[in-house]
Enzyme design. Structure first.
Site, PDB file in Angstrom:
ATOM      1  N   GLY A 186     -38.943  34.892  66.368  1.00  0.00           N
ATOM      2  CA  GLY A 186     -39.957  33.908  66.746  1.00  0.00           C
ATOM      3  C   GLY A 186     -39.670  32.497  66.296  1.00  0.00           C
ATOM      4  N   SER A 224     -38.052  29.895  67.878  1.00  0.00           N
ATOM      5  CA  SER A 224     -38.355  28.872  68.888  1.00  0.00           C
ATOM      6  C   SER A 224     -39.860  28.759  69.116  1.00  0.00           C
ATOM      7  CB  SER A 224     -37.642  29.205  70.201  1.00  0.00           C
ATOM      8  OG  SER A 224     -36.245  29.234  70.015  1.00  0.00           O
ATOM      9  N   PRO A 273     -29.591  29.619  66.311  1.00  0.00           N
ATOM     10  CA  PRO A 273     -29.519  30.908  67.000  1.00  0.00           C
ATOM     11  C   PRO A 273     -29.464  32.074  66.034  1.00  0.00           C
ATOM     12  CG  PRO A 273     -27.408  29.787  67.083  1.00  0.00           C
ATOM     13  CD  PRO A 273     -28.389  28.814  66.507  1.00  0.00           C
ATOM     14  N   ASP A 300     -49.863  39.170  63.556  1.00  0.00           N
ATOM     15  CA  ASP A 300     -50.892  39.659  64.472  1.00  0.00           C
ATOM     16  C   ASP A 300     -50.524  41.023  65.067  1.00  0.00           C
ATOM     17  OD1 ASP A 300     -48.885  37.852  65.638  1.00  0.00           O
ATOM     18  OD2 ASP A 300     -49.768  38.420  67.559  1.00  0.00           O
ATOM     19  N   SER A 355      19.013  30.021  73.521  1.00  0.00           N
ATOM     20  CA  SER A 355      18.982  28.809  74.345  1.00  0.00           C
ATOM     21  C   SER A 355      20.192  27.923  74.102  1.00  0.00           C
ATOM     22  CB  SER A 355      17.699  28.011  74.070  1.00  0.00           C
ATOM     23  OG  SER A 355      17.660  27.597  72.707  1.00  0.00           O
ATOM     24  N   SER A 384      11.234  27.769  65.948  1.00  0.00           N
ATOM     25  CA  SER A 384      10.002  27.015  65.614  1.00  0.00           C
ATOM     26  C   SER A 384       9.045  26.995  66.801  1.00  0.00           C
ATOM     27  CB  SER A 384      10.334  25.603  65.148  1.00  0.00           C
ATOM     28  OG  SER A 384      11.209  24.925  66.027  1.00  0.00           O
TER      29      SER A 384
END
Length: 641
Positions: free
Chosen positions: A46, A48, A122, A178, A482, A552
């Site tokens: 509750g 919000s 949140p 309540d 390479s 790397s």
């Protein structure tokens, strides 16, 4: 004439009184204190709805907003209630569709006694990082608990985070009373359960109250439904609780410098927000980390000079002496300054989807200071549910852990428990600029205070002059096969023939000695490059031209090495060989093993390679011979002398 004066005089007096009343009201409103607080807890507790109720009851909703709210409430079908107060805060479409809070929503409202900024955080675990954002500037936390459910996992998580972030004022709001018929026993059981947990994590005190955001019980007025509750209403408590700024005003003076204020040759001051304490003309101050001292001559604001300024005010401070002071420095009380160090123990809350890379360099932003930092393997992570300290190799999303970190230069700090401003920081990914973690400095490591740079009489410039060359690092990067080592070797032979002083660090060779303890996991690859970067830097200090031939694979580590060196001394050479061509050569038979699953974490197969985006040199080995490439690299290097 007399009658006319008598008739007009009351009107004149009434207008004056009204004007005085308005001025008094405006003055009172202008000087109200500000309280920043958050609401947090588990999903559907509750939060919000409570904030919507506070906005509604404080008359902070415009007529058009109220009309739109009533329309939206009918669309979502609230249970016989005209207004769904949660819709005032849950503004995202996804939030309204799912009935949950995702983002942090900030709302402003005020009462006769105080102004408020409230952050609705949140409840879902996956949005814990959003909750940390909202809590970082809060003076108080309202932790909601659904009276039907009691203390849940997220209740514990958010409570721990609030305590970790340093929120001293905790309100335990047992909501939806309540729905349990305002049962006193239910309330007491929840408070007892929470109190046991609170003590276990170090929360010394909290204020508990039974409420109903839906019905408005004990929000602004005491409810007849809870005659057994004798405490304040939520609003009364919010209006009277002590705010953080009043506590900070009693501490020693600290002001991080945001910018040097130099509008003309006749004025020079240093602007910033006072973090703690107070300052006035005549005060002796010290600028850190340099340690230079002076005396305050003026405290300047847009509205004029002040006799004294306190925590929370933005001011410009002028000195009696022309001492060096710039953005990132901290002005402090001369006889009680903060510390400066470059190694710390810190608590981290990891906020990024991608896990922390141990040894990778991130940006650390603390106040107005920004430095490069590396984080070591965590000492432990905290299981928020059990408070256990568990072993971990890294930090994943929403993880909370303790680790050691090292900055590239000393920063001015205080433990987070003493100062949020000088103890709280964020980590930023150097490549994406995304905020990846929030952290709190616990203390500096003793070795940080005991290990100092030794001043040397023979400088790196003197070493280079003796060799008649400019130091540099030629960093050859590319896939395995390479041609990095081949071309690097040719470059060194050419430089040697020209009388240049060089040294070649090859990936395979280094792993036989310096890095023989490292494997090929992502963390080990990062540490491998960090060590090579440090060795390369030491060699350039000796005046050498250093050649390195390493895969790397990660841009962040290559940029880390670049940042270690003076501008222009790092030359990135990208050996741009397509994967299929490198695999066709497969000189060492590594691709074959990787394809068959015998070799794990092999770059290009099951481990990524991040190609340079703007290398100084790019060599396409399908179009250029190694000899031609080496000649071009040497010409580029020597032509930059």
């Amino acid at each position: 004439m007399t009658d006319q004066i008598t008739k007009e005089e009351p009107v004149y007096v009434t207008e004056a009184l009204i004007a005085e009343d308005i001025d008094a009201y405006l003055d009172q409103h202008q000087h109200k204190t500000m309280l920043r607080f958050i609401t947090c807890g588990s999903v559907d507790d509750g939060k919000s709805t409570l904030i919507g109720r506070l906005l509604y009851d404080s008359k902070m909703i415009f007529e058009d907003q109220l009309a739109a709210l009533e329309t939206d409430s009918k669309k979502v079908g609230t249970q016989g209630q005209e207004i769904d107060f949660a819709l005032l805060v849950d503004g995202l479409a996804a939030e309204r569709e799912q009935g949950i809070t995702i983002d942090v929503a900030y709302r402003f409202f005020n009462t006769e006694k105080r102004k408020f900024i409230v952050a609705d955080c949140p409840g879902h675990e996956q949005y814990t990082r959003n909750m940390v954002t909202g809590a970082s500037t809060a003076d108080l936390a309202v932790i909601l608990i659904d009276a039907r459910k009691g203390v849940l996992v997220q209740t514990r998580r958010h409570s721990y985070l609030c305590h970790l972030i340093g929120i001293k004022n905790i309100v335990l709001a047992v909501n939806k009373m309540d729905l349990v018929d305002y049962d006193h026993a239910v309330f007491d059981a929840i408070v007892k359960d929470y109190a046991e947990f609170a003590r276990s994590i170090g929360i010394e005190s909290f204020t508990a109250m039974p409420i109903s955001g839906f019905k408005g019980d004990n929000i602004t007025t005491l409810s007849a439904n809870t005659p057994w509750y004798k405490g304040p209403t939520l609003v009364e408590h919010l209006e009277t609780v002590e705010v953080l700024s009043s506590v900070d005003a009693d501490k020693a003076f600290r002001m991080p410098v945001q910018w040097v204020n130099r509008p003309n040759l006749d004025f020079r001051g240093f602007s910033g927000l006072i973090a703690t304490g107070s300052v006035k003309p005549g005060d002796a101050v010290r600028v850190l980390p340099s340690g230079k001292t002076s005396t305050v001559t003026r405290v300047v604001t847009l509205d004029g000079d002040l006799d004294e300024a306190v925590a929370g005010q933005s001011v410009t401070v002028c000195f009696a002496d022309e001492i060096d002071c710039s953005r990132g420095d901290v002005i402090a009380t001369a006889d009680n300054p903060p510390q400066a160090a470059d190694q710390f123990e810190a608590t981290l809350v990891w906020l990024n989807d991608e896990a922390m890379h141990v040894g990778r360099a991130y940006w650390l932003k603390l106040g107005t200071q920004t430095v490069s930092v590396t984080v070591q393997q965590p000492k432990y992570v905290v299981n928020v549910n059990t408070m256990e300290q568990l072993a971990a190799k890294t930090l994943d999303l929403n993880a909370i852990g303790v680790a050691e970190l090292t900055t590239d230069r000393a920063i001015v700090f205080e433990p987070y428990a003493d100062s949020r401003t000088l103890g709280g920081f964020i980590l930023i990914d150097k490549i994406t600029n995304a905020t990846v973690a929030a952290g709190m400095l616990n203390f500096s490591l003793r070795r940080s205070q005991n290990v100092h740079w030794q001043a040397l009489d023979v400088s790196r410039e003197a070493h280079a002059a003796l060799k008649n060359q400019r130091p540099a690092v030629l960093w050859f990067t590319g896939l395995s096969g390479s041609g990095k080592s081949t071309i690097a070797n040719l470059v060194e032979k050419k430089l040697h023939a020209l009388g240049k002083h060089t040294f070649l660090l090859d990936g395979d060779n280094v792993r036989h000695g310096l890095n023989k303890d490292l494997g090929f996991t992502e963390a080990d690859r990062i540490e491998n490059i960090r060590r090579v970067g440090e060795v390369s830097k030491l060699m350039t200090d000796a005046g050498l031209i250093v050649l390195t031939a390493f895969i790397s694979p990660f841009r962040a580590e290559r940029e880390m090495v670049r940042a270690m060196l003076p501008q222009g001394e790092f030359v990135e050479v990208f050996i741009d060989t397509p994967l299929e061509e490198a695999e066709r050569r497969d000189v060492k038979g590594l691709y074959k093993k990787a394809r068959s699953g015998q070799l794990k974490n092999f770059t290009g197969i099951d481990s990524p390679y991040e190609a340079p985006e703007q290398p100084e040199v790019r060599v396409d080995t399908t179009r250029e011979t190694p000899e031609d490439a080496a000649e071009r690299i040497v010409n580029l290097l020597l032509g930059a002398k």
